[in-house]
Design an enzyme around this catalytic site. Structure first.
Site, PDB file in Angstrom:
ATOM      1  N   SER A 194      44.596  85.433 -27.844  1.00 42.74           N
ATOM      2  CA  SER A 194      43.306  84.859 -27.505  1.00 42.74           C
ATOM      3  C   SER A 194      42.579  84.566 -28.812  1.00 42.74           C
ATOM      4  O   SER A 194      41.730  83.604 -29.184  1.00 42.74           O
ATOM      5  CB  SER A 194      42.438  85.962 -27.020  1.00 42.74           C
ATOM      6  OG  SER A 194      42.026  87.149 -27.762  1.00 42.74           O
ATOM      7  N   LYS A 195      42.966  85.367 -29.903  1.00 38.73           N
ATOM      8  CA  LYS A 195      42.627  85.059 -31.423  1.00 38.73           C
ATOM      9  C   LYS A 195      43.150  83.816 -31.934  1.00 38.73           C
ATOM     10  O   LYS A 195      42.396  83.191 -32.735  1.00 38.73           O
ATOM     11  CB  LYS A 195      42.548  86.298 -32.467  1.00 38.73           C
ATOM     12  CG  LYS A 195      41.765  87.814 -31.788  1.00 38.73           C
ATOM     13  CD  LYS A 195      40.307  87.276 -31.604  1.00 38.73           C
ATOM     14  CE  LYS A 195      39.589  88.375 -31.222  1.00 38.73           C
ATOM     15  NZ  LYS A 195      38.196  88.220 -30.863  1.00 38.73           N
ATOM     16  N   ASP A 202      27.116  89.953 -18.569  1.00 42.75           N
ATOM     17  CA  ASP A 202      28.709  89.937 -18.705  1.00 42.75           C
ATOM     18  C   ASP A 202      29.149  88.558 -18.848  1.00 42.75           C
ATOM     19  O   ASP A 202      28.767  87.682 -18.022  1.00 42.75           O
ATOM     20  CB  ASP A 202      29.082  90.473 -17.322  1.00 42.75           C
ATOM     21  CG  ASP A 202      30.704  90.413 -17.223  1.00 42.75           C
ATOM     22  OD1 ASP A 202      31.270  89.869 -18.012  1.00 42.75           O
ATOM     23  OD2 ASP A 202      31.072  90.778 -16.161  1.00 42.75           O
ATOM     24  N   TYR A 255      45.797  89.940 -26.766  1.00 42.60           N
ATOM     25  CA  TYR A 255      44.671  89.723 -27.685  1.00 42.60           C
ATOM     26  C   TYR A 255      45.015  88.854 -28.942  1.00 42.60           C
ATOM     27  O   TYR A 255      44.095  88.043 -29.432  1.00 42.60           O
ATOM     28  CB  TYR A 255      44.422  91.416 -28.426  1.00 42.60           C
ATOM     29  CG  TYR A 255      43.328  91.331 -29.446  1.00 42.60           C
ATOM     30  CD1 TYR A 255      41.951  91.243 -29.075  1.00 42.60           C
ATOM     31  CD2 TYR A 255      43.651  91.490 -30.747  1.00 42.60           C
ATOM     32  CE1 TYR A 255      40.950  91.780 -29.880  1.00 42.60           C
ATOM     33  CE2 TYR A 255      42.686  91.685 -31.721  1.00 42.60           C
ATOM     34  CZ  TYR A 255      41.337  91.555 -31.266  1.00 42.60           C
ATOM     35  OH  TYR A 255      40.341  91.927 -32.423  1.00 42.60           O
TER      36      TYR A 255
END
Length: 256
Positions: A160-161, A66, A157
């Site tokens: 984050s990218k 993880d 998301y």
């Protein structure tokens, strides 16, 4: 151009138990790479490792981990070096998505997405860097076209990218004097099980994909193997003059 052989190259792929990561592992195994396959699903990971071993006769090193746990990220790098003695390519592919904009959000969603998509990448890259400097290796980050194209569907998301793209460029600039290249691939919508983990039903995912496909200039889905081929090219000596790039593979989505 040289051929795309990765003979004697050690390649670490995160998120290798499914989707783009699994497809890339199989693709690179056919180019004779020595693979370290990292993922959370042990059963899937072992299955992909078996596919890869059948393709080239080289037993991959599967590591169940993880990457949001600092100690497990350290374990991944340590086990890679203990097993193969070197690292030539790091492919930061592991990622999660949570649907929703600012009106339907919470900090758990934000922390989950940023923890996997950015923090884990930061730590793994940091720990891998000395080994990549030693091998004059390279890094390929798996980003997304939504890093630069605003949308209302998956705010955390997309952020984050966007961060991952900037990370790619900054690290590329820093490591260039060490002979280490850093690039990103930015896919549009690829039919993988990533979207099945968002809480959408299979029918909703299919409808979503049809809508997305109809909106792209090339009017088709992206196959995971196409992304794998681009990753392999950037990781190969064919791309020895390419660093700091973020390369869309999106059926023309960014043109709109």
């Amino acid at each position: 151009m040289t051929n795309m052989s990765f003979t004697d190259k050690v390649i670490l792929i995160t998120g290798a138990s499914s989707g783009i990561g699994a497809t890339t592992a199989i693709y690179l195994s056919k180019q004779s790479a020595k693979l370290v396959l990292v993922g959370r699903k042990e059963g899937h990971l072992k299955k992909i490792a078996l596919y890869c071993e059948k393709a080239n006769g080289i037993k991959p090193l599967p590591i169940t981990a993880d990457l949001t746990e600092d100690a497990e990220v350290q374990k991944v790098v340590q086990e890679t070096i203990d097993h193969f003695g070197r690292l030539d390519v790091l492919i930061n592919n592991a990622g999660v998505i949570e649907m929703g904009g600012i009106k339907k959000s919470n900090m758990e969603m934000y922390d989950k997405v940023m923890g996997t998509n950015m923090r884990a990448v930061y730590q793994l890259t940091m720990l891998a860097t000395p080994h990549l400097i030693e091998s004059k290796g390279n890094i390929v980050n798996v980003s997304c076209v939504w890093s630069t194209k605003p949308s209302t569907m998956a705010l955390a998301y997309n952020i984050s990218k966007a961060a991952l793209d900037q990370f790619t460029k900054c690290v590329a600039l820093e490591l260039a004097p060490d002979g280490v290249r850093v690039n990103a691939v930015n896919p549009g919508f690829v039919k993988t099980n990533l979207y099945n983990d968002t809480g959408l039903t299979e029918e909703q995912v299919d409808l979503f994909m049809k809508n997305v496909t109809s909106q792209t200039p090339l009017k088709k889905m992206i196959e995971a193997v196409e992304v794998s081929a681009l990753i392999a090219y950037l990781a190969s000596d064919n791309a020895k003059s390419i660093t700091g790039g973020c390369f869309p593979i999106d059926n023309g989505r960014l043109l709109q």
